[in-house]
Design a protein around this motif. Structure first.
Motif, PDB file in Angstrom:
ATOM      1  N   ASN A   1      -9.353  23.304 -33.222  1.00 30.82           N
ATOM      2  CA  ASN A   1      -9.493  22.013 -33.648  1.00 30.82           C
ATOM      3  C   ASN A   1      -9.644  21.791 -35.156  1.00 30.82           C
ATOM      4  OD1 ASN A   1     -12.183  22.621 -34.214  1.00 30.82           O
ATOM      5  ND2 ASN A   1     -12.903  21.845 -32.175  1.00 30.82           N
ATOM      6  N   ASN A   2     -10.207  20.927 -35.403  1.00 33.24           N
ATOM      7  CA  ASN A   2     -10.293  20.525 -36.982  1.00 33.24           C
ATOM      8  C   ASN A   2     -11.424  21.348 -37.647  1.00 33.24           C
ATOM      9  OD1 ASN A   2      -8.426  18.714 -36.957  1.00 33.24           O
ATOM     10  ND2 ASN A   2      -9.800  16.824 -36.785  1.00 33.24           N
ATOM     11  N   PHE A   3     -12.354  21.735 -36.788  1.00 31.97           N
ATOM     12  CA  PHE A   3     -13.605  22.472 -37.330  1.00 31.97           C
ATOM     13  C   PHE A   3     -13.251  24.048 -37.056  1.00 31.97           C
ATOM     14  CE2 PHE A   3     -15.228  18.348 -36.492  1.00 31.97           C
ATOM     15  CZ  PHE A   3     -15.787  18.074 -37.666  1.00 31.97           C
ATOM     16  N   TYR A   4     -12.734  24.552 -36.224  1.00 34.56           N
ATOM     17  CA  TYR A   4     -12.963  25.904 -35.947  1.00 34.56           C
ATOM     18  C   TYR A   4     -11.438  26.249 -34.997  1.00 34.56           C
ATOM     19  CZ  TYR A   4     -14.292  25.135 -31.111  1.00 34.56           C
ATOM     20  OH  TYR A   4     -14.252  24.541 -29.868  1.00 34.56           O
ATOM     21  N   LYS A   5     -11.435  27.842 -35.195  1.00 37.46           N
ATOM     22  CA  LYS A   5     -10.109  28.390 -34.495  1.00 37.46           C
ATOM     23  C   LYS A   5     -11.041  29.477 -33.495  1.00 37.46           C
ATOM     24  CE  LYS A   5      -6.421  28.454 -37.696  1.00 37.46           C
ATOM     25  NZ  LYS A   5      -5.499  29.289 -38.496  1.00 37.46           N
TER      26      LYS A   5
ATOM     27  N   LYS B   1     -13.291  26.766 -40.060  1.00 34.81           N
ATOM     28  CA  LYS B   1     -12.385  26.035 -41.180  1.00 34.81           C
ATOM     29  C   LYS B   1     -13.165  25.481 -42.168  1.00 34.81           C
ATOM     30  CE  LYS B   1      -8.540  25.167 -38.313  1.00 34.81           C
ATOM     31  NZ  LYS B   1      -7.601  24.275 -37.811  1.00 34.81           N
ATOM     32  N   LYS B   2     -12.461  25.024 -43.161  1.00 34.22           N
ATOM     33  CA  LYS B   2     -12.842  24.395 -44.555  1.00 34.22           C
ATOM     34  C   LYS B   2     -13.755  23.148 -44.110  1.00 34.22           C
ATOM     35  CE  LYS B   2     -10.502  24.513 -48.025  1.00 34.22           C
ATOM     36  NZ  LYS B   2      -9.418  24.295 -49.167  1.00 34.22           N
ATOM     37  N   LEU B   3     -13.490  22.261 -43.220  1.00 35.14           N
ATOM     38  CA  LEU B   3     -14.214  20.953 -42.980  1.00 35.14           C
ATOM     39  C   LEU B   3     -15.649  21.507 -42.317  1.00 35.14           C
ATOM     40  CD1 LEU B   3     -13.901  18.215 -42.969  1.00 35.14           C
ATOM     41  CD2 LEU B   3     -12.824  18.288 -40.432  1.00 35.14           C
ATOM     42  N   SER B   4     -15.430  22.471 -41.528  1.00 36.31           N
ATOM     43  CA  SER B   4     -17.066  22.865 -40.893  1.00 36.31           C
ATOM     44  C   SER B   4     -17.801  23.403 -42.045  1.00 36.31           C
ATOM     45  CB  SER B   4     -16.837  23.772 -40.075  1.00 36.31           C
ATOM     46  OG  SER B   4     -16.258  25.033 -40.383  1.00 36.31           O
ATOM     47  N   TRP B   5     -17.230  24.205 -42.965  1.00 37.12           N
ATOM     48  CA  TRP B   5     -18.262  24.643 -44.146  1.00 37.12           C
ATOM     49  C   TRP B   5     -18.740  23.419 -44.880  1.00 37.12           C
ATOM     50  CZ3 TRP B   5     -20.517  28.816 -43.619  1.00 37.12           C
ATOM     51  CH2 TRP B   5     -19.946  30.024 -42.607  1.00 37.12           C
ATOM     52  N   ILE B   6     -17.913  22.407 -45.145  1.00 32.47           N
ATOM     53  CA  ILE B   6     -18.206  21.311 -45.841  1.00 32.47           C
ATOM     54  C   ILE B   6     -19.229  20.423 -45.180  1.00 32.47           C
ATOM     55  CG2 ILE B   6     -17.343  19.078 -46.635  1.00 32.47           C
ATOM     56  CD1 ILE B   6     -14.660  20.381 -47.493  1.00 32.47           C
TER      57      ILE B   6
END
Length: 116
Positions: free
Chosen positions: A37-41, A90-95
């Motif tokens: 999804n947008n936050f993780y694999k 993913k980058k979005l979750s780190w942000i």
């Protein structure tokens, strides 16, 4: 959230097909579940199997399996080493994590500064 099954092992079996009795068409496929999804694999530990005959283009369900097919399936299932389960942020979750940390630090700093 998208869920996919990735082929991790495909084996040609020399057993007779229960439908068409062909000896060279059976394929046993093992697949492992992959979620994204947008936050993780993520690679999960869920593994599925499917037995197809490429000669008559049919799926052979476990009810139709002969004792020989069952033995070969159990052998290949024991020999199978699925991919290790993992989660990649993913980058979005780190942000989002960084933003939450900054907000908490700001609140803590404000509360401590207000007490002085």
């Amino acid at each position: 959230m998208s869920e996919k099954f990735i082929t991790i092992k495909e084996v040609a079996l020399n057993n007779n097909c229960p439908e068409c009795f062909s000896k060279d068409g059976l394929r046993l496929t093992f697949k492992q579940k992959f979620m994204e999804n947008n936050f993780y694999k993520s690679i999960t530990k869920e593994v599925t199997q499917k037995l197809d005959c490429k000669t008559c283009n049919t799926t052979i369900y476990p009810v139709q399996w002969t004792d020989d097919i069952e033995r070969v399936f159990e052998y290949h299932q024991k020999a199978l080493t699925p991919k290790k389960t993992s989660t990649y942020l993913k980058k979005l979750s780190w942000i989002a994590i960084l933003f939450i940390a900054v907000v908490i630090a700001g609140i803590v700093f404000t509360v401590l500064y207000a007490q002085l």
